[in-house]
Design an enzyme around this catalytic site. Structure first.
Site, short mmCIF file in Angstrom:
data_model
loop_
_atom_site.label_atom_id
_atom_site.label_comp_id
_atom_site.label_asym_id
_atom_site.label_seq_id
_atom_site.Cartn_x
_atom_site.Cartn_y
_atom_site.Cartn_z
N LEU A 270 0.79 -1.11 0.03
CA LEU A 270 0.10 0.14 0.08
C LEU A 270 0.89 1.41 0.00
O LEU A 270 1.32 1.60 0.89
CB LEU A 270 -1.01 0.00 1.37
CG LEU A 270 -1.89 -1.29 1.29
CD1 LEU A 270 -2.89 -1.27 2.77
CD2 LEU A 270 -2.75 -1.33 -0.02
N ASP A 271 1.19 1.87 -1.07
CA ASP A 271 1.83 2.99 -1.20
C ASP A 271 1.32 4.31 -0.71
O ASP A 271 0.15 4.58 -0.94
CB ASP A 271 2.09 3.12 -2.85
CG ASP A 271 3.15 4.45 -3.30
OD1 ASP A 271 4.14 4.35 -2.87
OD2 ASP A 271 2.56 5.45 -3.74
N ALA A 272 2.32 4.91 -0.15
CA ALA A 272 1.91 6.35 0.61
C ALA A 272 0.53 6.20 1.27
O ALA A 272 -0.14 7.22 1.12
CB ALA A 272 1.94 7.41 -0.74
#
Length: 341
Positions: A270-272
């Site tokens: 889960l990016d950023a």
């Protein structure tokens, strides 16, 4: 080191759902847990309606799941998910090229020739069509960038390696269909993004509180069918933040994550993720609602895809980073740590 056992790969789902067999029945405890998460995010009436649609989405996903995988999942031991023997190769999808095959196929040949038996997992950084930020401004969540290859290339890799997919769900490209439909005043996309009628609607004090990794303007002006509008852009003018206060955004993202699982994702990064929920007047990071969304995703995967793990990418100090473990059992299974001691 020996590669992962064969049953750790080959998790591609059937292309068509099978509605002739028994449908998914959510365990009551899991249903209540999901509904409880939704009630933190939305009013009770909206949470009820959202839960109905979420249950439908999970039933469709389950109908694509191969029978063998369903049986394997019944005996899956979460304690065996990771070990000290796991080695993950992280790469962009276009670093290997030749004239006769796609970059993803070339990457597969390189891995089979030089590192097979040494690594067991491939983390391919965003391989979707993108307009900027080295792939992190995604135009289409559901398509492989044709300059890199196709879903068939990834399916081939998945036969031999576990795969980690990047899930860039904080924002989309300003060139995406979702944002284009928003600018075209399509009513379904009306609240997909965080908008203001003028820059002054976000006060100087509110701006000072916002924690951001970039120095570009937080509000970017766009021209829509109804005139100028100012849109929340945490990372760049080309990366427009999604509005999770709209439950339809959350539901579409759940569908996309489950599509990644169907396509062979064993791990989803889960990016950023710290920026998912924005609230003027706060730091707009690490908010309770953000944690609740991740916990909801964890509960969903625990029910329909227990072999799939979530990893949060936060790039924050250690004491904040580890909060994304939740209580150790209800949020991410692993947190991404940029600064190793």
């Amino acid at each position: 080191m020996k590669p992962k056992k064969p049953d750790a790969t080959r998790t591609i789902h059937n292309p068509e759902p099978d509605y002739t067999r028994s449908l998914l029945k959510l365990p009551r405890e899991s249903y209540e847990r999901m509904y409880k998460r939704l009630c933190v995010l939305y009013s009770e009436s909206i949470a009820r309606a959202t839960m109905l649609e979420l249950e439908r989405i999970l039933m469709v996903f389950y109908a694509h799941k191969p029978r063998k995988l369903i049986e394997k999942d019944k005996n899956f031991d979460p304690q065996e998910r990771f070990s000290q023997k796991d080695i993950i190769l992280i790469t962009y999808g276009d670093l290997m090229r030749d004239k006769e095959s796609s970059p993803l196929a070339t990457l597969a040949r390189f891995c089979d020739t030089y590192v097979k038996g040494t690594i067991n997992t491939l983390h391919i950084l965003p391989f979707f069509p993108s307009s900027s930020d080295k792939g992190f401004s995604i135009i289409d969540f559901e398509t492989v960038d044709p300059h890199l290859g196709s879903w068939l290339d990834l399916e081939d890799l998945e036969n031999r390696y576990q795969l980690m997919f990047d899930s860039v769900i904080n924002h989309v490209s300003s060139k995406s269909r979702w944002f284009s439909e928003f600018l075209n005043n399509n009513p379904y996309y009306k609240d997909f993004f965080i908008t203001f009628k003028s820059r002054e609607d976000l006060t100087p004090e509110q701006r000072r509180l916002i924690f951001r990794p970039r120095t570009s303007k937080i509000l970017t002006e766009f021209h829509s069918l109804k005139g100028p509008i100012y849109v929340w852009t945490t990372f760049s003018p080309d990366q427009v933040d999604l509005n999770y206060k709209n439950p339809n955004v959350l539901l579409r993202i759940v569908e996309i994550l489950l599509m990644y699982v169907r396509r062979g994702a064993d791990i989803i990064r889960l990016d950023a993720v710290i920026y998912l929920w924005s609230e003027p007047g706060t730091r707009c990071v690490h908010l309770e609602q953000t944690h609740e969304i991740i916990k909801l995703l964890r509960t969903i995967l625990d029910v329909v895809a227990p072999r799939v793990a979530l990893i949060t990418e936060t790039n924050v100090p250690h004491n904040k980073n580890i909060t994304y473990f939740g209580n150790g059992h209800d949020e991410a299974q692993m947190v991404y740590n940029f600064a190793l001691p």
